[in-house]
Design an enzyme around this catalytic site. Sequence first.
Site, mmCIF file in Angstrom:
data_model
loop_
_atom_site.group_PDB
_atom_site.id
_atom_site.type_symbol
_atom_site.label_atom_id
_atom_site.label_comp_id
_atom_site.label_asym_id
_atom_site.label_seq_id
_atom_site.Cartn_x
_atom_site.Cartn_y
_atom_site.Cartn_z
ATOM 1 N N TRP A 39 0.878 -1.302 -0.028
ATOM 2 C CA TRP A 39 0.065 0.038 0.217
ATOM 3 C C TRP A 39 0.830 1.192 -0.170
ATOM 4 O O TRP A 39 0.313 2.393 -0.671
ATOM 5 C CB TRP A 39 -0.918 0.089 1.288
ATOM 6 C CG TRP A 39 -1.752 -1.147 1.211
ATOM 7 C CD1 TRP A 39 -2.184 -2.160 2.128
ATOM 8 C CD2 TRP A 39 -2.868 -1.247 0.075
ATOM 9 N NE1 TRP A 39 -2.959 -3.036 1.519
ATOM 10 C CE2 TRP A 39 -3.609 -2.537 0.484
ATOM 11 C CE3 TRP A 39 -3.325 -0.685 -1.012
ATOM 12 C CZ2 TRP A 39 -4.659 -3.293 -0.334
ATOM 13 C CZ3 TRP A 39 -4.250 -1.283 -2.137
ATOM 14 C CH2 TRP A 39 -4.916 -2.482 -1.467
ATOM 15 N N LYS A 64 -11.931 -1.813 7.113
ATOM 16 C CA LYS A 64 -11.291 -2.511 7.745
ATOM 17 C C LYS A 64 -11.697 -2.583 9.080
ATOM 18 O O LYS A 64 -12.036 -3.634 9.754
ATOM 19 C CB LYS A 64 -9.720 -2.147 7.689
ATOM 20 C CG LYS A 64 -9.410 -1.981 6.407
ATOM 21 C CD LYS A 64 -9.097 -3.234 5.633
ATOM 22 C CE LYS A 64 -8.631 -3.139 4.062
ATOM 23 N NZ LYS A 64 -7.412 -2.137 3.549
ATOM 24 N N ASP A 110 -1.666 6.452 6.185
ATOM 25 C CA ASP A 110 -2.637 5.828 6.035
ATOM 26 C C ASP A 110 -3.001 5.034 7.165
ATOM 27 O O ASP A 110 -1.844 4.262 7.392
ATOM 28 C CB ASP A 110 -2.164 5.088 4.700
ATOM 29 C CG ASP A 110 -3.421 3.795 4.181
ATOM 30 O OD1 ASP A 110 -4.302 3.837 5.001
ATOM 31 O OD2 ASP A 110 -3.062 3.406 3.226
#
Length: 360
Positions: free
Chosen positions: A102, A196, A172
């Site tokens: 990511w 999530k 993030d």
Amino acid sequence: MARVYNFSAGPSMLPEEVLKKAAAEMLDYEGCGQSVMEMSHRSKTFDKIIKDAEQLFRELMNIPDNYKVLFLQGGASTQFAAIPMNFMNKNKKADFIITGQWAKKAYQEAAKYGAARAVASSADKTFSYIPKTTAADFDKDADYVYICMNNTIYGTKFPELPEVGNIPLIADVSSMFLSEPVDVSKFAVIYGGAQKNIAPAGLTVVIIREDMLGNEMDITPTMLNYKIMAENDSLYNTPPCYTIYMCKLVLEWIKEQGGVEAVYATNVKKADILYNYLDSSSMFSSTVAKEDRSLMNVPFVTGNEELDAKFVKEATAAGFVNLKGHRSVGGMRASIYNAMPVEGVEKLVEFMKEFEKANS
Ligand SMILES: *Cc1c(COP(=O)(O)O)cnc(C)c1O
């Protein structure tokens, strides 16, 4: 069928109480004769929902007044482009720590818009640790330093924030949102996709310090312009109304648990149960450096691919689902987000012990 223990990395489990409340309110939200799904985003009823959600975020995360809380669409991946377009426009350069897929994707996307620099990386050991940095590693003129704080795929988490001096820090936190206390004032921007830990898919929450706004590139699409979204209180266009409502229910649930501190204590307990077993087992082991282990995503292996596959198959049949590891790591991964009860982890470890006994 009884509900399974879902160890998916995302979308993932939601608290059962939240699902029940949503079900009870599905046809008639608070006596207004319609579902939140059917409601105008300009209605008074929805206005209260989004304002309550923002207020709960501010309260639970202790967000200072000089930060905006934005409810956006497009997932974390869309922010990979929005972040450079909005912030990489003073000196047109930014520094990245590459701790997994990511972070790498965010870095590659930013490189389309300016000089993105990889300051450190843990690619040499399949991202199984967090590389150490000091303030001197960063370019003082960088428009920001970017990190992915919890690495969903590899199961690492920054044990402490990198020392970046006065450079704005952007993080993030998709896979650790509201899982532990975070000092928001240390960040210029902290953001994550909801699916999530805080809601179903469809919502991205971006928390931005106000002085960061208004420096976007001319090419920035209106929908990716954080200033426009902030000026319109996330209602420039139709927001993901139902997901924002679900997010509000999850935030209320966190508050009922005793807030982020209480949820964090439970998360530590769950992670300890699993890691303690992994460290003592002669069949299963953790793939991550001890000091950098995530509380949310726990990859583990037997060292034998056939045995891994057998374990995943038998676990699934026993009601422990989505334990297969990410294709880039192999083995297994248990994602134990806020909504996973302690009992789910205890039962998983019991199951692992029995499997170990039966197969060694
Ligand atoms: C899942 C995930 C993403 C991607 O999120 P999307 O909403 O699918 O774009 C980005 N970063 C992290 C840390 C993630 O866990």
